[in-house]
Design a protein around this motif. Sequence first.
Motif, PDB file in Angstrom:
ATOM      1  N   PHE A  73       0.826  -1.199   0.000  1.00 54.90           N
ATOM      2  CA  PHE A  73       0.000   0.000   0.000  1.00 54.90           C
ATOM      3  C   PHE A  73       0.868   1.259   0.000  1.00 54.90           C
ATOM      4  O   PHE A  73       0.674   2.163  -0.814  1.00 54.90           O
ATOM      5  CB  PHE A  73      -0.905  -0.021   1.232  1.00 54.90           C
ATOM      6  N   THR A  74       1.830   1.301   0.912  1.00 63.13           N
ATOM      7  CA  THR A  74       2.693   2.473   1.011  1.00 63.13           C
ATOM      8  C   THR A  74       3.545   2.633  -0.239  1.00 63.13           C
ATOM      9  O   THR A  74       3.740   3.746  -0.737  1.00 63.13           O
ATOM     10  CB  THR A  74       3.597   2.371   2.253  1.00 63.13           C
ATOM     11  N   ARG A  75       4.072   1.528  -0.763  1.00 58.57           N
ATOM     12  CA  ARG A  75       4.906   1.601  -1.965  1.00 58.57           C
ATOM     13  C   ARG A  75       4.112   2.141  -3.155  1.00 58.57           C
ATOM     14  O   ARG A  75       4.634   2.912  -3.969  1.00 58.57           O
ATOM     15  CB  ARG A  75       5.481   0.224  -2.291  1.00 58.57           C
ATOM     16  N   ALA A  76       2.833   1.753  -3.249  1.00 62.28           N
ATOM     17  CA  ALA A  76       1.996   2.233  -4.345  1.00 62.28           C
ATOM     18  C   ALA A  76       1.844   3.747  -4.282  1.00 62.28           C
ATOM     19  O   ALA A  76       1.885   4.437  -5.311  1.00 62.28           O
ATOM     20  CB  ALA A  76       0.625   1.562  -4.294  1.00 62.28           C
ATOM     21  N   ILE A  77       1.696   4.292  -3.069  1.00 60.31           N
ATOM     22  CA  ILE A  77       1.567   5.739  -2.910  1.00 60.31           C
ATOM     23  C   ILE A  77       2.888   6.430  -3.232  1.00 60.31           C
ATOM     24  O   ILE A  77       2.931   7.437  -3.947  1.00 60.31           O
ATOM     25  CB  ILE A  77       1.113   6.086  -1.479  1.00 60.31           C
ATOM     26  N   GLU A  78       3.982   5.882  -2.713  1.00 58.34           N
ATOM     27  CA  GLU A  78       5.293   6.487  -2.954  1.00 58.34           C
ATOM     28  C   GLU A  78       5.648   6.482  -4.439  1.00 58.34           C
ATOM     29  O   GLU A  78       6.118   7.489  -4.981  1.00 58.34           O
ATOM     30  CB  GLU A  78       6.352   5.736  -2.150  1.00 58.34           C
ATOM     31  N   ASP A  79       5.419   5.343  -5.117  1.00 58.02           N
ATOM     32  CA  ASP A  79       5.730   5.251  -6.547  1.00 58.02           C
ATOM     33  C   ASP A  79       4.846   6.200  -7.348  1.00 58.02           C
ATOM     34  O   ASP A  79       5.301   6.832  -8.313  1.00 58.02           O
ATOM     35  CB  ASP A  79       5.537   3.814  -7.034  1.00 58.02           C
ATOM     36  N   GLY A  80       3.572   6.287  -6.950  1.00 59.62           N
ATOM     37  CA  GLY A  80       2.659   7.181  -7.643  1.00 59.62           C
ATOM     38  C   GLY A  80       3.070   8.639  -7.492  1.00 59.62           C
ATOM     39  O   GLY A  80       3.028   9.415  -8.453  1.00 59.62           O
ATOM     40  N   LEU A  81       3.479   9.017  -6.281  1.00 63.13           N
ATOM     41  CA  LEU A  81       3.945  10.387  -6.046  1.00 63.13           C
ATOM     42  C   LEU A  81       5.165  10.704  -6.899  1.00 63.13           C
ATOM     43  O   LEU A  81       5.267  11.782  -7.489  1.00 63.13           O
ATOM     44  CB  LEU A  81       4.288  10.582  -4.563  1.00 63.13           C
TER      45      LEU A  81
END
Length: 204
Positions: free
Chosen positions: A186-194
């Motif tokens: 979940f966190t990686r998806a947000i970080e990569d998206g940012l």
Amino acid sequence: MLPTAALFRSSRGGGGRGGGGGRRSSESLTRSTAASARSAGRGAAAAYAYRSGDAQTLRDLGLDYDALRANPNIFDVAHQIAQKVCEDLPAGTIETAEQMEVVGRLAEWLVESDSMGTDVSLGQIAEEAVALILAEAYLVETASSLNTKDMSGAERAAFEDGIRQAAEELAAHADLSPSGPSAEEFTRAIEDGLEYLRTIHEAD
């Protein structure tokens, strides 16, 4: 409801990169994203409990299932969920307002899908939460730089709409487990998206 809420709990560091230009520090963004994730998890659990008839989970959160079900205004139901989920957050802060925005939108989406009889899986809830948090985090991050640009109200609205659409697309293609992602996913998806949104924005 515990697995649902657990999807969004993360305190892993290492989010954004880059510095000035009105952008928040990466440490601040990571803390804000993690806090939003935790609030979104509680909001998702409450909204999912509402639509699945889990009165006990709602009572544990201080909400009345029968009263919510009797309320014909689904937006007010979502607002009540957001207010209750975020009531322990410090009042009058930007971070609290951001988290209430995310929780409210997530609850509204779940409650509205319930009124239309749409089945929603844990994976879809996680995907929607990623999109909401990603869009909110990026729009807040770029607020200062946008204020220096000569943009009309319509242009700013179009920009924000484009970011939300891009966030939805990024969340849909994120590497998330269909049965419910781990906190790391979940966190990686947000970080990569940012990082992707930053790259596109800076290219412009």
